[in-house]
Design an enzyme around this catalytic site. Structure first.
Site, mmCIF file in Angstrom:
data_model
loop_
_atom_site.group_PDB
_atom_site.id
_atom_site.type_symbol
_atom_site.label_atom_id
_atom_site.label_comp_id
_atom_site.label_asym_id
_atom_site.label_seq_id
_atom_site.Cartn_x
_atom_site.Cartn_y
_atom_site.Cartn_z
ATOM 1 C CG HIS A 23 29.189 -18.036 4.598
ATOM 2 N ND1 HIS A 23 30.202 -18.904 4.944
ATOM 3 C CD2 HIS A 23 29.349 -16.944 5.381
ATOM 4 C CE1 HIS A 23 30.949 -18.355 5.881
ATOM 5 N NE2 HIS A 23 30.458 -17.162 6.168
ATOM 6 C CD1 TRP A 77 30.421 -17.879 11.839
ATOM 7 C CD2 TRP A 77 28.608 -19.081 11.357
ATOM 8 N NE1 TRP A 77 30.336 -17.978 10.465
ATOM 9 C CE2 TRP A 77 29.229 -18.709 10.145
ATOM 10 C CE3 TRP A 77 27.436 -19.842 11.299
ATOM 11 C CZ2 TRP A 77 28.729 -19.075 8.892
ATOM 12 C CZ3 TRP A 77 26.940 -20.198 10.054
ATOM 13 C CH2 TRP A 77 27.594 -19.822 8.878
ATOM 14 C CD1 TRP A 78 33.789 -16.938 14.675
ATOM 15 C CD2 TRP A 78 34.616 -16.725 16.741
ATOM 16 N NE1 TRP A 78 34.020 -15.603 14.885
ATOM 17 C CE2 TRP A 78 34.525 -15.436 16.141
ATOM 18 C CE3 TRP A 78 35.102 -16.829 18.035
ATOM 19 C CZ2 TRP A 78 34.914 -14.283 16.809
ATOM 20 C CZ3 TRP A 78 35.493 -15.673 18.698
ATOM 21 C CH2 TRP A 78 35.400 -14.422 18.081
#
Length: 104
Positions: A23, A77-78
């Protein structure tokens, strides 16, 4: 007008540092997609004792990040995050909406 939405996700134990690292290095195109779709503010909190993640978004409009799953960048992203979180078969995070019970 803005509103807040909140939801809970689950991190696989032992992946706290990796989650934070990913992140810190969030993809700029993902950030732009969120902003373009009304996500004004997005915070995620970790309860280390339970590996639970609590997300709070301030949004303008009627959609949140939870409505962007059909986009290519969100699907990528997942897939990138699937090895460290509880996910559904399509790699989307298991996400439980939270009911607001108090605001000051």
């Amino acid at each position: 007008m803005t509103k807040q939405v909140a939801f809970r996700m689950k991190l696989l134990p032992g992946h706290e540092e990796e989650y934070e690292k990913r992140h810190r290095e969030i993809w700029p195109e993902l950030v732009q997609l969120l902003k373009d779709n009304g996500v004004v503010d997005y915070s995620i909190y970790l309860d280390k004792a339970t590996s639970s993640l609590f997300a709070v978004q301030t949004i303008s409009g009627d959609s949140s990040s939870q409505d962007l799953g059909s986009t290519e960048i969100v699907q990528k992203w997942w897939a990138y995050m699937a090895d460290i979180m509880e996910t559904h078969p399509d790699n989307s995070p298991v996400s439980v909406p939270l009911k607001e019970v108090f605001t000051l």
